[in-house]
Design a protein around this motif. Structure first.
Motif, short mmCIF file in Angstrom:
data_model
loop_
_atom_site.label_atom_id
_atom_site.label_comp_id
_atom_site.label_asym_id
_atom_site.label_seq_id
_atom_site.Cartn_x
_atom_site.Cartn_y
_atom_site.Cartn_z
N ASN A 3 0.82 -1.21 0.00
CA ASN A 3 0.00 0.00 0.00
C ASN A 3 0.86 1.27 0.00
O ASN A 3 0.77 2.11 0.91
N PRO A 4 1.71 1.45 -1.00
CA PRO A 4 2.63 2.60 -1.01
C PRO A 4 1.90 3.93 -1.07
O PRO A 4 0.88 4.07 -1.74
N GLU A 101 -3.63 3.29 -9.18
CA GLU A 101 -3.84 1.92 -8.73
C GLU A 101 -2.87 0.98 -9.46
O GLU A 101 -2.26 0.09 -8.84
N ASP A 102 -2.71 1.20 -10.76
CA ASP A 102 -1.77 0.40 -11.54
C ASP A 102 -0.33 0.60 -11.07
O ASP A 102 0.46 -0.34 -10.99
N ILE A 103 0.00 1.84 -10.74
CA ILE A 103 1.34 2.15 -10.27
C ILE A 103 1.61 1.47 -8.93
O ILE A 103 2.66 0.86 -8.71
N ALA A 104 0.64 1.57 -8.03
CA ALA A 104 0.79 0.96 -6.71
C ALA A 104 0.99 -0.56 -6.82
O ALA A 104 1.84 -1.14 -6.14
N ALA A 106 2.28 -2.19 -9.28
CA ALA A 106 3.61 -2.48 -9.82
C ALA A 106 4.66 -2.45 -8.71
O ALA A 106 5.52 -3.34 -8.63
N PHE A 107 4.59 -1.45 -7.86
CA PHE A 107 5.56 -1.36 -6.76
C PHE A 107 5.32 -2.46 -5.72
O PHE A 107 6.27 -2.95 -5.11
N GLN A 108 4.08 -2.84 -5.53
CA GLN A 108 3.78 -3.92 -4.59
C GLN A 108 4.31 -5.26 -5.07
O GLN A 108 4.64 -6.13 -4.27
N SER A 109 4.42 -5.40 -6.38
CA SER A 109 4.84 -6.68 -6.95
C SER A 109 6.34 -6.93 -6.87
O SER A 109 6.79 -8.06 -7.04
N ASP A 110 7.11 -5.85 -6.63
CA ASP A 110 8.57 -6.01 -6.60
C ASP A 110 9.17 -4.96 -5.66
O ASP A 110 9.25 -3.78 -6.01
N HIS A 112 12.12 -4.39 -4.91
CA HIS A 112 13.40 -3.84 -5.37
C HIS A 112 13.24 -2.82 -6.50
O HIS A 112 14.22 -2.24 -6.96
N LEU A 113 12.01 -2.60 -6.92
CA LEU A 113 11.73 -1.69 -8.01
C LEU A 113 11.95 -0.24 -7.56
O LEU A 113 11.51 0.18 -6.51
N ASP A 114 12.67 0.53 -8.40
CA ASP A 114 12.90 1.95 -8.11
C ASP A 114 11.93 2.87 -8.85
O ASP A 114 11.69 4.00 -8.40
N GLY A 115 11.42 2.40 -9.97
CA GLY A 115 10.57 3.27 -10.76
C GLY A 115 9.67 2.53 -11.73
O GLY A 115 9.94 1.37 -12.09
N VAL A 116 8.62 3.21 -12.16
CA VAL A 116 7.65 2.67 -13.11
C VAL A 116 7.33 3.77 -14.12
O VAL A 116 7.26 4.95 -13.75
N TYR A 117 7.14 3.41 -15.38
CA TYR A 117 6.75 4.39 -16.39
C TYR A 117 5.84 3.72 -17.42
O TYR A 117 5.73 2.49 -17.47
#
Length: 251
Positions: A3-4, A101-104, A106-110, A112-117
């Motif tokens: 829940n970032p 919601e899509d961004i959250a 993506a970060f919840q799935s990994d 170690h992820l630093d960014g999403v675009y």
């Protein structure tokens, strides 16, 4: 990352015509763990009145003279308390109510992820349902940077710690500060993920292409950013500009 908290920053100056659309786009997101920060550069029109009419629906509002959009964005980053930080410009909107919601997810799935675009479309000022240009991105590969490739900056969501580690926008750039920033962090080896869908709608008429003078300045600054970050030179700049032709589509 469970829940970032996502901090969205809008830097605005005298934009009473479309600031409401930008605000409504953020407040209408289905994902609710959001901090919305608006940094106004001391507007003399009704921008601040419109912003303040939303009351505490907007997390933080700053209104004072600044040194331009990158100064405003830097101020927003310093105010941000979210796990993830992104920018929505005052002329623009998110492509749907589920973008955050899509961004959250993506970060919840990994962790170690630093960014999403993702992808971005350009629209007419008076009709955001029409598409004039489609900026379709691709999976990140560091070798693409020397070929003039970059993700669309407004679609880039980064962990706040990326800004803490690599710094914000260089105010010596007037138009290409976002390109310089992306070259800096992407060439440093951060881990990013591509979401193959349109996340962002940008109205045409931005600062970088509103006049011949600005187009020339943009190219000069792009070249300086490439050289400053040790990524490339004239060849990279040529490919970068030439590749944009494919973004235009006919209706």
């Amino acid at each position: 990352m469970n829940n970032p908290k996502i901090s969205i920053i809008t830097s605005v100056y005298n934009n009473q015509e479309t600031i409401k659309d930008a605000i409504d786009s953020v407040l209408g997101q289905t994902y609710k763990n959001v901090e919305y920060i608006i940094v106004d550069g001391g507007s003399s029109d009704n921008t601040v009145t419109i912003v303040k009419s939303y009351g505490d629906k907007i997390s933080k509002v700053v209104s004072e003279k600044d040194k331009g959009i990158y100064d405003g964005l830097n101020k927003g980053v310093k105010l941000a308390t979210g796990d993830v930080v992104a920018f929505l410009h005052s002329d623009d909107i998110y492509a749907s109510s589920t973008v955050l919601e899509d961004i959250a997810k993506a970060f919840q799935s990994d962790e170690h992820l630093d960014g999403v675009y993702g992808d971005l479309v350009y629209t007419p000022k008076d009709d955001t349902s029409k598409v004039l240009r489609y900026w379709k991105s691709k999976e990140f590969d560091e070798t693409l940077l020397a070929k003039g490739w970059m993700p669309a900056h407004p679609t880039l969501f980064l962990k706040r710690e990326v800004y803490e580690k690599y710094g914000g926008f260089d105010l010596s750039f007037k138009i290409a500060g976002d390109y310089d920033f992306m070259l800096r962090v992407l060439s440093a080896g951060i881990k990013v993920k591509y979401i193959p869908k349109v996340l962002y709608k940008m109205r045409v008429g931005g600062e970088s292409n509103k006049s011949l003078k600005n187009i020339i300045l943009k190219s000069q600054e792009d070249l300086r950013a490439l050289r400053k970050n040790g990524v490339g030179g004239y060849g990279s700049l040529f490919i970068k500009n030439f590749s944009k032709i494919g973004q235009f589509i006919r209706k």
